[in-house]
Design a protein around this motif. Structure first.
Motif, PDB file in Angstrom:
ATOM      1  N   SER A  62      30.007  39.967  39.004  1.00  0.00           N
ATOM      2  CA  SER A  62      30.373  40.535  40.312  1.00  0.00           C
ATOM      3  C   SER A  62      29.371  41.618  40.709  1.00  0.00           C
ATOM      4  CB  SER A  62      31.768  41.166  40.255  1.00  0.00           C
ATOM      5  OG  SER A  62      32.680  40.305  39.623  1.00  0.00           O
ATOM      6  N   GLU A  63      28.946  41.579  41.978  1.00  0.00           N
ATOM      7  CA  GLU A  63      28.056  42.649  42.465  1.00  0.00           C
ATOM      8  C   GLU A  63      28.825  43.962  42.537  1.00  0.00           C
ATOM      9  OE1 GLU A  63      25.961  41.728  46.074  1.00  0.00           O
ATOM     10  OE2 GLU A  63      25.284  39.828  45.190  1.00  0.00           O
ATOM     11  N   ALA A  64      30.075  43.880  43.024  1.00  0.00           N
ATOM     12  CA  ALA A  64      30.953  45.052  43.076  1.00  0.00           C
ATOM     13  C   ALA A  64      32.301  44.625  42.523  1.00  0.00           C
ATOM     14  CB  ALA A  64      31.097  45.527  44.510  1.00  0.00           C
ATOM     15  N   TRP A  65      33.047  45.576  41.964  1.00  0.00           N
ATOM     16  CA  TRP A  65      34.357  45.228  41.401  1.00  0.00           C
ATOM     17  C   TRP A  65      35.236  44.640  42.508  1.00  0.00           C
ATOM     18  CZ3 TRP A  65      36.247  43.981  37.025  1.00  0.00           C
ATOM     19  CH2 TRP A  65      37.617  43.948  36.817  1.00  0.00           C
ATOM     20  N   PRO A  66      35.804  43.442  42.285  1.00  0.00           N
ATOM     21  CA  PRO A  66      36.415  42.717  43.399  1.00  0.00           C
ATOM     22  C   PRO A  66      37.878  43.054  43.718  1.00  0.00           C
ATOM     23  CG  PRO A  66      36.184  41.268  41.475  1.00  0.00           C
ATOM     24  CD  PRO A  66      35.604  42.605  41.091  1.00  0.00           C
ATOM     25  N   TYR A  67      38.523  43.932  42.951  1.00  0.00           N
ATOM     26  CA  TYR A  67      39.967  44.119  43.142  1.00  0.00           C
ATOM     27  C   TYR A  67      40.317  45.549  43.533  1.00  0.00           C
ATOM     28  CZ  TYR A  67      39.770  39.787  40.525  1.00  0.00           C
ATOM     29  OH  TYR A  67      39.457  38.523  40.110  1.00  0.00           O
ATOM     30  N   LYS A  68      41.237  45.674  44.471  1.00  0.00           N
ATOM     31  CA  LYS A  68      41.756  46.993  44.874  1.00  0.00           C
ATOM     32  C   LYS A  68      42.884  47.423  43.941  1.00  0.00           C
ATOM     33  CE  LYS A  68      43.230  45.856  48.974  1.00  0.00           C
ATOM     34  NZ  LYS A  68      42.946  44.452  49.194  1.00  0.00           N
ATOM     35  N   GLN A  69      43.619  46.460  43.423  1.00  0.00           N
ATOM     36  CA  GLN A  69      44.802  46.741  42.601  1.00  0.00           C
ATOM     37  C   GLN A  69      44.398  47.334  41.240  1.00  0.00           C
ATOM     38  OE1 GLN A  69      43.944  43.807  43.934  1.00  0.00           O
ATOM     39  NE2 GLN A  69      45.677  42.860  44.952  1.00  0.00           N
ATOM     40  N   PRO A  70      45.294  48.116  40.629  1.00  0.00           N
ATOM     41  CA  PRO A  70      45.022  48.541  39.255  1.00  0.00           C
ATOM     42  C   PRO A  70      44.892  47.333  38.334  1.00  0.00           C
ATOM     43  CG  PRO A  70      47.255  49.194  39.949  1.00  0.00           C
ATOM     44  CD  PRO A  70      46.573  48.620  41.143  1.00  0.00           C
ATOM     45  N   ALA A  71      43.968  47.428  37.381  1.00  0.00           N
ATOM     46  CA  ALA A  71      43.734  46.309  36.454  1.00  0.00           C
ATOM     47  C   ALA A  71      43.813  46.823  35.016  1.00  0.00           C
ATOM     48  CB  ALA A  71      42.371  45.678  36.720  1.00  0.00           C
TER      49      ALA A  71
END
Ligand SMILES: NC(=O)c1ccc[n+]([C@@H]2O[C@H](COP(=O)([O-])OP(=O)(O)OC[C@H]3O[C@@H](n4cnc5c(N)ncnc54)[C@H](OP(=O)(O)O)[C@@H]3O)[C@@H](O)[C@H]2O)c1
Length: 176
Positions: A62-71
């Motif tokens: 991924s170029e940028a982290w794809p998720y807004k949610q906590p992981a």
């Protein structure tokens, strides 16, 4: 909260090759607005849970982290954290983390991203509710397993999305 395992798989039940390649999957054509698409699925998701191989694959690809949610990332190791992410590193039994996962989901559902054994860890604790699989038109012969446990599931929904056979299942929980 419902715990979903949503993933793509080869027809013979592998989610990645032995060396963690997804080339066989990414070359396939999938209608992103079609049945069981990711965007619709993600509307109900408040938290992600994944193992470290899946996390490392995402970091690499991924170029940028794809998720807004906590992981939540399950690992025994120290791993890098991308900017703009909300990563929570944890280890141990998923039952012991469950209250924290529910709180982080903030009223929404959880997505177990992978791998298959992590979904199995939730199933071992009777915490896995639903399994969604997009079966790609390819076999691998070997690789990282889809869900290496013996479970009974009920088929809720089946659909075709281009070359993919999409199944949505409910896990039939064991008595004990
Ligand atoms: N086809 C798809 O749509 C799809 C979806 C998701 C993933 N994938 C791919 O599938 C592969 C899955 O890899 P994998 O089978 O190795 O699974 P994984 O769950 O991504 O990673 C497994 C590793 O996570 C750590 N871990 C798991 N549970 C833990 C626990 N309870 N406590 C502490 N650490 C824990 C351990 O490593 P450490 O402790 O050493 O860190 C373990 O070796 C990856 O290549 C991923 O990219 C494909």
């Amino acid at each position: 909260m419902t715990v979903h395992y949503y993933t793509s798989s080869s027809l013979d039940g592998f989610i990645a090759t032995a060396d963690h390649s997804l080339g066989w999957l990414l070359k396939q054509d999938f209608d992103e607005e079609g049945p069981m698409n990711y965007t619709e699925f993600m509307k109900d998701i408040g938290v992600l849970v994944m193992g470290s191989s899946t996390y490392e694959w995402l970091l690499a690809e991924s170029e940028a982290w794809p998720y807004k949610q906590p992981a939540f990332v399950l690992t025994s190791r120290e791993l890098p954290v991308p900017t703009g992410s909300n990563i929570l590193f944890r280890e141990g039994n998923v039952r012991d983390l469950f209250d924290e996962i529910v709180t982080a989901a903030n009223g929404k559902d959880a997505w177990v991203v992978g791998g298959g054994d992590l979904a199995g860890q939730f199933a071992d604790e009777n915490l896995l509710d639903e399994v969604w699989v997009q079966f790609a038109p390819a076999t691998l012969g070997s690789g990282q397993p889809l869900l290496p446990r013996a479970l009974d599931v009920e088929l809720l929904e089946v659909a075709q999305n281009r070359g993919f056979m999409c199944g949505h299942y409910r896990v039939l929980k064991s008595e004990n």
